[in-house]
Design an enzyme around this catalytic site. Structure first.
Site, PDB file in Angstrom:
ATOM      1  N   ASP A  33       0.783  -1.341  -0.081  1.00  0.00           N
ATOM      2  CA  ASP A  33      -0.104   0.057  -0.032  1.00  0.00           C
ATOM      3  C   ASP A  33       0.770   1.297   0.092  1.00  0.00           C
ATOM      4  O   ASP A  33       1.758   1.429   0.746  1.00  0.00           O
ATOM      5  CB  ASP A  33      -0.915  -0.093   1.424  1.00  0.00           C
ATOM      6  CG  ASP A  33      -2.165   0.753   0.816  1.00  0.00           C
ATOM      7  OD1 ASP A  33      -3.218   0.445   1.013  1.00  0.00           O
ATOM      8  OD2 ASP A  33      -1.821   2.038   1.064  1.00  0.00           O
ATOM      9  N   ASN A  89     -12.946  -3.241   2.512  1.00  0.00           N
ATOM     10  CA  ASN A  89     -13.790  -2.367   2.658  1.00  0.00           C
ATOM     11  C   ASN A  89     -14.845  -2.405   1.503  1.00  0.00           C
ATOM     12  O   ASN A  89     -14.523  -2.507   0.292  1.00  0.00           O
ATOM     13  CB  ASN A  89     -13.248  -1.021   2.607  1.00  0.00           C
ATOM     14  CG  ASN A  89     -12.156  -0.827   3.792  1.00  0.00           C
ATOM     15  OD1 ASN A  89     -12.722  -1.130   5.024  1.00  0.00           O
ATOM     16  ND2 ASN A  89     -11.259  -0.052   3.851  1.00  0.00           N
ATOM     17  N   GLY A  95     -14.934   3.348   4.069  1.00  0.00           N
ATOM     18  CA  GLY A  95     -13.722   3.806   3.801  1.00  0.00           C
ATOM     19  C   GLY A  95     -13.331   3.384   2.296  1.00  0.00           C
ATOM     20  O   GLY A  95     -12.020   3.630   2.022  1.00  0.00           O
ATOM     21  N   GLN A  96     -14.100   2.685   1.680  1.00  0.00           N
ATOM     22  CA  GLN A  96     -13.440   2.383   0.256  1.00  0.00           C
ATOM     23  C   GLN A  96     -13.381   3.459  -0.545  1.00  0.00           C
ATOM     24  O   GLN A  96     -14.274   4.160  -0.685  1.00  0.00           O
ATOM     25  CB  GLN A  96     -14.477   1.149  -0.481  1.00  0.00           C
ATOM     26  CG  GLN A  96     -14.061   0.537  -1.838  1.00  0.00           C
ATOM     27  CD  GLN A  96     -14.793  -0.393  -2.376  1.00  0.00           C
ATOM     28  OE1 GLN A  96     -15.880  -0.441  -1.977  1.00  0.00           O
ATOM     29  NE2 GLN A  96     -14.234  -1.106  -3.352  1.00  0.00           N
ATOM     30  N   HIS A 102     -10.037  -5.233  -3.395  1.00  0.00           N
ATOM     31  CA  HIS A 102      -8.654  -5.548  -2.929  1.00  0.00           C
ATOM     32  C   HIS A 102      -8.800  -5.782  -1.322  1.00  0.00           C
ATOM     33  O   HIS A 102      -9.694  -5.417  -0.572  1.00  0.00           O
ATOM     34  CB  HIS A 102      -7.938  -3.952  -2.996  1.00  0.00           C
ATOM     35  CG  HIS A 102      -8.782  -2.921  -2.443  1.00  0.00           C
ATOM     36  ND1 HIS A 102      -9.597  -2.129  -3.066  1.00  0.00           N
ATOM     37  CD2 HIS A 102      -8.522  -2.485  -1.411  1.00  0.00           C
ATOM     38  CE1 HIS A 102     -10.000  -1.166  -2.418  1.00  0.00           C
ATOM     39  NE2 HIS A 102      -9.354  -1.246  -1.166  1.00  0.00           N
ATOM     40  N   LEU A 103      -7.985  -6.839  -1.012  1.00  0.00           N
ATOM     41  CA  LEU A 103      -7.985  -7.266   0.303  1.00  0.00           C
ATOM     42  C   LEU A 103      -6.781  -6.824   0.975  1.00  0.00           C
ATOM     43  O   LEU A 103      -5.685  -6.852   0.585  1.00  0.00           O
ATOM     44  CB  LEU A 103      -7.735  -8.769   0.390  1.00  0.00           C
ATOM     45  CG  LEU A 103      -7.656  -9.612   1.446  1.00  0.00           C
ATOM     46  CD1 LEU A 103      -8.891  -9.072   2.599  1.00  0.00           C
ATOM     47  CD2 LEU A 103      -7.655 -11.152   1.260  1.00  0.00           C
ATOM     48  N   HIS A 104      -7.014  -5.808   2.028  1.00  0.00           N
ATOM     49  CA  HIS A 104      -5.836  -5.319   2.867  1.00  0.00           C
ATOM     50  C   HIS A 104      -5.310  -6.365   3.601  1.00  0.00           C
ATOM     51  O   HIS A 104      -6.052  -7.011   4.320  1.00  0.00           O
ATOM     52  CB  HIS A 104      -6.261  -4.121   3.713  1.00  0.00           C
ATOM     53  CG  HIS A 104      -6.888  -3.166   3.045  1.00  0.00           C
ATOM     54  ND1 HIS A 104      -6.032  -1.837   2.967  1.00  0.00           N
ATOM     55  CD2 HIS A 104      -7.992  -2.644   2.634  1.00  0.00           C
ATOM     56  CE1 HIS A 104      -6.914  -0.992   2.407  1.00  0.00           C
ATOM     57  NE2 HIS A 104      -8.169  -1.463   2.221  1.00  0.00           N
TER      58      HIS A 104
END
Ligand code: 5GP
Ligand code: ZN
Length: 116
Positions: A33, A89, A95-96, A102-104
């Site tokens: 990120d 998200n 918060g997206q 996408h996977l944090h």
């Protein structure tokens, strides 16, 4: 959908925007990120464009599973063992900001619950 115009993460998949890639396969890509929220903060994404996790699950369930497997591999490679947080998200209220699934993968520090 394979790619969407004006999608930041489709541009990263295409190589048009650089990223610090830590893992890749035929179907997924994992990169650091840009604005990390923990010592390890990696995003795991499908190469194909879907707006969120549920839409990916409808269209390509095996790829949704691979995101989680890839996240576990990244966590192992980063030395996190089984101490990490996975976040999808979904929707601006959560918060997206990028509407490409996408996977944090977050780790390397302690986390509180509930999330903010
Ligand atoms: P979201 O807020 O949609 O769940 O997560 C989007 C994430 O993408 C954010 O954590 C943000 O820091 C990250 N991000 C935004 N633009 C870029 C970029 O150009 N490169 C990388 N590597 N990450 C980005
Ligand atoms: Zn996209």
């Amino acid at each position: 959908m394979t790619a969407a115009e004006d999608c930041l993460f489709c541009k990263i998949v295409a190589g048009d925007i650089p990223a610090d890639v830590v893992h890749e396969s035929e179907t997924v890509l994992a990169f650091r990120d840009l604005n990390p929220q923990a010592p390890t903060h990696v995003l795991v994404i499908p190469r194909s464009h879907h707006a969120n996790a549920a839409e990916l699950g409808e269209a390509a369930p095996a790829t949704l599973v691979e995101l989680v497997s890839a996240a576990a591999k990244v966590a192992g490679d980063e030395g996190l063992g089984e101490q990490y947080r996975l976040v999808f998200n979904t929707g601006a209220d959560t918060g997206q900001t990028v509407f490409h699934t996408h996977l944090h993968v977050l780790g390397g520090r302690s986390f509180t619950w509930p999330p903010g």
